[in-house]
Design a protein around this motif. Sequence first.
Motif, short mmCIF file in Angstrom:
data_model
loop_
_atom_site.label_atom_id
_atom_site.label_comp_id
_atom_site.label_asym_id
_atom_site.label_seq_id
_atom_site.Cartn_x
_atom_site.Cartn_y
_atom_site.Cartn_z
N LYS A 2 0.84 -1.20 0.00
CA LYS A 2 0.00 0.00 0.00
C LYS A 2 0.88 1.26 0.00
O LYS A 2 2.10 1.17 0.13
N ASP A 3 0.22 2.40 -0.12
CA ASP A 3 0.89 3.70 -0.15
C ASP A 3 1.83 3.85 1.04
O ASP A 3 1.44 3.61 2.18
N GLY A 4 3.07 4.23 0.76
CA GLY A 4 4.06 4.43 1.82
C GLY A 4 5.03 3.28 1.99
O GLY A 4 6.08 3.44 2.62
N ASP A 5 4.71 2.10 1.44
CA ASP A 5 5.62 0.95 1.53
C ASP A 5 6.85 1.20 0.67
O ASP A 5 6.78 1.86 -0.36
N GLU A 6 7.98 0.64 1.10
CA GLU A 6 9.21 0.74 0.32
C GLU A 6 10.02 -0.54 0.52
O GLU A 6 10.58 -0.77 1.59
N ASN A 7 10.05 -1.39 -0.50
CA ASN A 7 10.78 -2.66 -0.41
C ASN A 7 10.94 -3.27 -1.80
O ASN A 7 10.48 -2.70 -2.80
N GLU A 8 11.56 -4.43 -1.85
CA GLU A 8 11.83 -5.07 -3.14
C GLU A 8 10.58 -5.64 -3.79
O GLU A 8 10.50 -5.75 -5.01
N GLN A 14 6.09 -2.81 -9.50
CA GLN A 14 6.21 -1.75 -10.50
C GLN A 14 6.73 -2.29 -11.83
O GLN A 14 6.27 -1.89 -12.90
N ALA A 15 7.71 -3.20 -11.76
CA ALA A 15 8.27 -3.77 -12.99
C ALA A 15 7.22 -4.58 -13.75
O ALA A 15 7.13 -4.52 -14.98
N ARG A 16 6.40 -5.32 -13.01
CA ARG A 16 5.34 -6.11 -13.65
C ARG A 16 4.26 -5.20 -14.24
O ARG A 16 3.77 -5.44 -15.36
N LEU A 17 3.91 -4.15 -13.52
CA LEU A 17 2.94 -3.19 -14.05
C LEU A 17 3.48 -2.49 -15.29
O LEU A 17 2.74 -2.18 -16.23
N ARG A 18 4.80 -2.26 -15.30
CA ARG A 18 5.42 -1.62 -16.46
C ARG A 18 5.36 -2.53 -17.68
O ARG A 18 5.16 -2.05 -18.80
N GLY A 29 10.85 1.10 -6.09
CA GLY A 29 10.71 0.38 -4.82
C GLY A 29 9.87 1.12 -3.80
O GLY A 29 9.62 0.62 -2.71
N PHE A 30 9.40 2.34 -4.17
CA PHE A 30 8.56 3.12 -3.25
C PHE A 30 7.14 3.16 -3.77
O PHE A 30 6.89 3.47 -4.93
#
Length: 206
Positions: A2-8, A14-18, A29-30
Motif C-alpha cells: 500500500k501507499d508508503g511501503d518501500e521494499n523489493e 512496478q516492474a510487472r505493471l510496467r 521500490g517506493f
Amino acid sequence: MKDGDENEQVRELQARLRQLHHFDRAPTGFYGTMTAGSVKAFQKKQGLPLTGSVDLTTWERLLAASRKPTADELRPSTTNQLDTPDARCMTGRVLCISKESRTLAWMIDGKVVSSMDVRFGSENTPTREGTFSVEWKARKWTSTIYHTPMPYAMFFSRGQAVHYSSDFAARGYAGASHGCVNVRDRAKLSALFDQVKVGDKVVVHW
C-alpha cells in the motif's frame, strides 16, 4: 502492499505493471501516488475493486498476467520519466527533485528547462525533504566528512547538496548517497551548475 511501503516487492510490482504498460517509469521500490494509480488501472482492467492497494487477489492476477522481471527491468539504466511537478515548483527558478520518480527537473516559471536522473541517501542517511534554497556552490569540492569528490556541488540543506557522483554513474541504483542528491550525467549537471544561482529554490518531495 500500500501507499508508503518501500521494499523489493514494490519494485517487482512496478516492474510487472510496467510490462503491462500501466507504470511508465523506472521502478523505484517506493509505493506512492503514481504506483497506486497504476494499480487502480490494472484493477479496473481486471474487474477488481479499485482500491489502489495490492491485496492477495490483485497480486495473483498480476502474477498471472506478467512474467518474472529481469534484473534490468528491476533496475533499468534508462533515463527516468518526470512525474507531475510539485505545486511548489510552479513559480520562479526551482530545482524540483522527486524521490518517487528519482528525477531532478530544473524549472523556470513552471516550465522544465532540463532534467536528469538522481539518487538519494539510504535509510541511515536520508535526503531531507522540504523547500530549501541554494546556499552556496562549488565547482570542485571534496566532502569534509566522507572525503569523496563532489563536483558541481550546489548545497541546499546543512551539508546536503546536488552534485555529480562517479559512483552513481558506475553503479546506478545499486548504491546510495550519504544524504546528497547524486547526479550521474556530468555534462548535464555542468550545464545546470552554470545556470543555477545562489538563492534559487530547491524542492525535494515524494
